[in-house]
Design an enzyme around this catalytic site. Structure first.
Site, PDB file in Angstrom:
ATOM      1  N   HIS A  43     -10.150 -54.961  -1.394  1.00  0.00           N
ATOM      2  CA  HIS A  43     -10.561 -54.314  -2.643  1.00  0.00           C
ATOM      3  C   HIS A  43      -9.825 -54.913  -3.849  1.00  0.00           C
ATOM      4  O   HIS A  43     -10.440 -55.573  -4.657  1.00  0.00           O
ATOM      5  CB  HIS A  43     -10.381 -52.794  -2.608  1.00  0.00           C
ATOM      6  CG  HIS A  43     -11.060 -52.126  -1.468  1.00  0.00           C
ATOM      7  ND1 HIS A  43     -12.420 -52.216  -1.258  1.00  0.00           N
ATOM      8  CD2 HIS A  43     -10.578 -51.341  -0.455  1.00  0.00           C
ATOM      9  CE1 HIS A  43     -12.752 -51.527  -0.173  1.00  0.00           C
ATOM     10  NE2 HIS A  43     -11.652 -50.991   0.331  1.00  0.00           N
TER      11      HIS A  43
ATOM     12  N   ASP B 295     -17.467 -52.846   5.003  1.00  0.00           N
ATOM     13  CA  ASP B 295     -16.571 -51.698   4.914  1.00  0.00           C
ATOM     14  C   ASP B 295     -17.138 -50.447   5.578  1.00  0.00           C
ATOM     15  O   ASP B 295     -17.131 -50.327   6.803  1.00  0.00           O
ATOM     16  CB  ASP B 295     -16.229 -51.454   3.448  1.00  0.00           C
ATOM     17  CG  ASP B 295     -15.046 -50.511   3.244  1.00  0.00           C
ATOM     18  OD1 ASP B 295     -14.595 -49.899   4.225  1.00  0.00           O
ATOM     19  OD2 ASP B 295     -14.563 -50.384   2.110  1.00  0.00           O
TER      20      ASP B 295
END
Length: 454
Positions: free
Chosen positions: A270, A321
């Site tokens: 991220h 994810d």
């Protein structure tokens, strides 16, 4: 030796036609020869071949709850409210359930055009939080699912020790994740014994985040694992940055760069909220940032500083994810479109004038994914794995396109899947959009969800 023959292929020097790829018994490319005649024993592929992209961030168990967190709560919703929904949904998942969910995900992953996956695996223990008789039970299930699908896997057992900065005790919802240093060391040693020599498995570690692992435990764990990838969640939400500042008077990425030997082994998942100095520091470190655009958008996390980071030579890759979407196309499209929306310009990430935006995105994601997973892949070139995706050039969305225009069409022309064939280590796993075990795996998945969610 085996031979693969492609009507066209993207090689390191550019696009070529009539490409003969010779593969050895280990699944590595011996040669890639353009302008070749097709041998009688070659397996022929009619479309356009490109090296595959690794999916560098997966929580396979979350595929079971995709779409479940979309009803509004009592107040303002965020990552933190979604996380509680996710924790509750995991309460009933047994090892066989996890394997069924992961196998379905991994088939979807292959059919979408990903050719490896990094499993950031933190669902370790039984439902009451106690270790299974074999503490690596759930890790073995992840590998079994990947092998059922035929997808290479980088297994990243997660070290999760606290619920917040400073070693805050874990919550009840985290009971299935928790290890101390000694328990985690036993787990990683066991996995090295089981998979250390496997061609289809790479091993690394995943300290979950700076909030879930103390500085001392992180330093100890990194030192005890001198080889293999290191993946870590970092700076995903503003609250995480604020909590880190309150506890340490430094920001998460800033603190990591100051206290750990961050280099090319690391993948920073991220890294959404960074200052300019942090962006420059990560780019200079040689680490990969793991961008998960669909999940970050779904959770309202924010948008990565893509233009600045890429302009400084920063390495990056993509992951799905939480698996609300399993598509390299959607991840790459979100990356470029996010940059367009925030800059109010077009072709922001093309990397210069007269360049294909999609080619730049695809090639960067190929390179970053290969680095972050530890699989020697990402190009159709001698010495690398023959992990190859074939685009359907007969499809109307790719009609009359050649060269880089095929990539621009793949990424930006629509939402119809355009991957026809997928080759893993020289063997066609997906042919004409079909995986040979997809019906059996889907049936098991549906029955599993019926029990878990019914």
């Amino acid at each position: 030796m085996s031979n693969l023959f492609f009507a066209s292929a993207l090689l390191p020097d550019g696009w070529a036609e009539d490409v003969l790829v010779t593969v050895d018994e280990r699944g590595r490319i011996v040669s890639a020869t353009p302008g070749a005649a097709c041998p009688a024993d070659a397996e022929r592929f009619a479309g356009a071949a490109v090296a595959g992209i690794a999916n560098l961030h997966s929580h396979a168990h979350q595929r079971a709850i995709a779409g479940m967190g979309e009803s509004s709560g009592e107040g303002s919703d965020s990552f933190w409210s979604w996380r509680e929904v996710m924790y509750r949904a995991l309460d009933r998942m047994e090892p066989e359930d996890f394997e069924a969910v992961a196998a379905q995900l991994y088939v979807e992953t292959l059919k979408a055009g990903f050719t490896a996956i990094a499993e950031f695996h933190y669902l370790h223990h039984d439902r009451d939080g106690r270790p299974y008789a074999d503490p690596a039970e759930m890790s073995h299930r992840a590998v079994a699912a990947a092998r059922t699908a035929g997808l290479p896997i980088t297994l990243l057992p997660v070290l999760y020790n606290a619920s917040g900065f400073g070693g805050t005790p874990p919550t009840a919802g985290q009971r299935r994740f928790i290890h101390d240093g000694a328990g985690f060391a036993r787990l990683t040693e066991s996995l090295r014994g089981a998979y250390g020599e496997s061609s289809d498995v790479r091993l690394g570690i995943a300290p979950h985040s700076l909030r879930a692992v103390t500085d001392e435990l992180l330093t100890e764990t990194v030192a005890a694992n001198p080889q293999g990838p290191i993946h870590i969640h970092i700076a995903e939400q503003r609250r995480e940055v604020e909590d880190c500042l309150a506890f340490r008077s430094s920001r998460p990425v800033e603190h990591l760069l100051d206290t750990q030997p961050v280099d090319g082994r690391w993948c920073l998942i991220h890294a959404t909220h960074m200052t300019g100095a942090e962006v420059a520091g990560v780019a200079a470190s040689g680490a990969v940032t793991g961008l998960c655009l669909t999940t970050e958008a779904n959770l309202g996390d924010g948008f990565f500083a893509a233009e600045s980071y890429m302009a400084q030579g920063g390495r990056w890759g993509i992951g799905s994810d939480s698996h609300i979407s399993v598509s390299p196309v959607e991840e790459l499209r979100w990356l470029e479109y996010g940059a367009r929306l925030t800059s109010e310009r077009r072709t922001v990430l093309a990397g210069g004038p007269r360049r294909s935006t999609a080619r730049r995105l695809v090639e960067d994601a190929q390179a970053g994914g290969a680095q972050a997973t530890g699989f020697e892949a990402g190009r159709i070139a001698a010495g690398l794995r023959a992990d190859i995706v074939v685009l359907d050039t007969d499809h109307p969305l790719l009609a009359a396109r050649k060269g880089d225009a095929l990539l621009d069409g793949w990424i930006f022309a629509g939402n119809t899947p355009l991957v026809r064939d997928v080759v893993i280590a020289g063997r066609a796993i997906v042919r004409d959009r079909r995986h040979p075990r997809e019906e059996e795996i889907a049936d098991r998945f549906k029955k599993t969800l019926g029990r878990l969610l019914g």
